[in-house]
Enzyme design. Sequence first.
Site, PDB file in Angstrom:
ATOM      1  CD  GLU A 330      -7.965 -10.668  23.226  1.00  0.00           C
ATOM      2  OE1 GLU A 330      -7.323  -9.721  22.940  1.00  0.00           O
ATOM      3  OE2 GLU A 330      -8.176 -11.233  24.166  1.00  0.00           O
TER       4      GLU A 330
HETATM    5  C1  ACM Z   1     -11.354  -8.480  25.448  1.00  0.00           C
HETATM    6  O1  ACM Z   1     -10.793  -7.199  26.057  1.00  0.00           O
HETATM    7  N1  ACM Z   1     -10.541  -9.317  25.028  1.00  0.00           N
HETATM    8  C2  ACM Z   1     -12.736  -8.587  25.420  1.00  0.00           C
END
Ligand code: ACM
Length: 742
Positions: A330
């Site tokens: 992310e």
């Molecule tokens: C995730 O769920 N950010 C790996």
Amino acid sequence: MKSYRTMCKKTWAVILAIACHLPATWATNANEIEIIPKPVHVEQTSGNFRLSPKSTIGYDAALQGQAEYLQQVLGQSTGWDLKLKKDARKATILLTLNPEKVDKPEGYRLDVTPKGISLTGRDAGGIFYGIQTLLQLFPPQVYSDKRQHGVEWIAPAVTIYDAPNRPWRGMMLDVARYFYDKEFVKKYIDMMAMYKLNKLQFHLIDDSGWRLEIKKYPRLTEVGAWAGPDHNRLGGFYTQEDIKELIAYGQVRNVEIIPEIEFPAHILSAVVAYPWLSCTGLQHEVPTQHFISRDLLCVGKESSLQFLRDVLDETVRLFPSSYINIGGDEAVYTRWEECPDCQKVMKREGLKKASELQGYLTNVVAEMMKEKNRTVVGWEEIFLRGDVKTPVVGLIWHNVRDTLLATQRGHKAILTPATHMYFDFPESRTPGEVKAATWMPPISLEKCYSMEINDYSPESTVLGVQGCFWSDQFIHGTVLQEIDYLNENRSENYAEYFTFPRLLALSEVAWCRQSDRNYSDFRCRLSHHFNRLDFKNCHYRVPEPIIEQMNPTATGAIEFTLSPAVADADIRYTTDGSYPTVHSPLYTTPVTVNDKSDFRAITVVNPRHYSLPIYFAPDYSGYKQYGEYTAEWKPLNVQPYLTPWRFECTGKISGNGTYTVSFIYTKGETPFRLGTLKLYKRDELLAEVPQSVLINANSPIATYRFTVDSFEAGTPFFIEVEACGEKGNDTSGLVFINKVTQ
Ligand code: ACM
Ligand code: ZN
């Protein structure tokens, strides 16, 4: 609790026997063979083994830890001090290593006879799993840490050969969003081990907390482990001594602890402690609420790379695992795009996009780790961003087809799809269900169990499967709702409630070959495990009764045949659509109702512990064009004058883009008036749409439109709209949200 349940044991034994296609006598046997995960081969022979205070445990010298473990577990529940015999050829229970007899890693052969028990393994892990299987053959009281009286400690005679299908059977525990103390982590390891999971991904670092003591950078835990004002600070961390203790605890239980050192994103807690780690150098605070920071570790400054080297050095010295997890999920790359130091690296390395810097960083760290004989693991982004040459292991959390890319690029994969293996999602949409993550649909037990492993890559590429338990839902102990039953030690209890019984489904997905899995067979075995969880003091979500049959009758009514999802539990039901209570009629024979939505039934484990009801969600397929059902109004909540009406729309707002909100009048004599609509991201006003509109039977739809450009996964969204009945409250309707553009 037990006596309450045993009241109806006989009746249920017969019903379960029918449901599970077993002979009724088998189902009434005291110790049945209901092992999870299902062993490869089970052959029941005649008679029982009976444990006595004189029983001894013999073991090969290399198995001392496993022998002591068995002695301790049996000792605390039976109250007997069973003797250990090192290097014994003869003992009541004999643990031996024999790689010739058991050819697969972590495999075992268990022979239980009336005369004694022989357990052979290829390695210590296999012996530990043979012990777990043996414990599942004893009565459930064997899991108690207190002496149990009046129990016959017998196990059915049986020969079992067993081995896992894949080497990686993992769980991730997020200790960064909420700090679970060492004792809870041990319990979590113990529960994983009971169901033969062998890898704990320890999510030690995130924006909201740094949980690992690093001697060279003390501020990481002095500052980065704590949120909120000094007098009321929340958080905590594990000292290096704590970590050593946890590692040793895991080693006996065949659970390898893999530290996750997150970067380049999710690292705000470190940036708070040492602002020079980020591109901007700005000072921040550890957030007290769910938040994904855009600040990244700067790739362009030698000082931040040195930090990474130092932290990883200490981590590698502390953790014996052959894997080091580097997170990697992310990242939003705007900081790197704006940072002159990061831009210099991009130019030097001939990279076109800032995202490729992540691949560059992964290569640097993967090489660093290779020199220390460690393999880098991380979320799928670590091999999807840029050109990563050193082989790594990616945790596939979005699209399982990316395992194919992993294979093509010379990497390996672990499947942890959010659609099936994220235990921070609720199990259902039933009203009253625990509040939880909403950015994906609920994950029922059956959905979790039905996860397919890989038809895209060779077996050697997919190491295995992992469940994930994120703690954003009760960050720093905030609870989004009250469940009386879970009120003490609430965050820990919620963590167990979310994890169980889905962890048992994960266990079977990870251990068995796909062709050997069968949900209804699993569910029958599972029904006998809740009692075992009770004796372990482990919370779980009580499953709703199982609908065995739902048959139309000649008169157009519907006949329901149920069986209990929890062995020996009661089923209570209503036939007027109301919520059943523990005092509602007891289900004993099939029940007939005119309309299926009038039927509700709950599993009652004990008077304080019961399930949500069987629930048939209303059918909104006729409204598909308006998007997802979000809320509704009914006469009871209609106000006499324009008043802000607030409802949650988390999950319906699923990313940046333009949305419509449609209010649809469905019945009543009174028109419904709507005014200005506001969209909030938690408390932040994101959009305001002025409008004044009256809807009624002739003109039933009002639509609002707005655009979202600062979406954040995991953050709650709310709509607040002015609304009232126009001279009365006899009005009902539905609200839908549709995403119309990206
Ligand atoms: C995730 O769920 N950010 C790996
Ligand atoms: Zn930078």
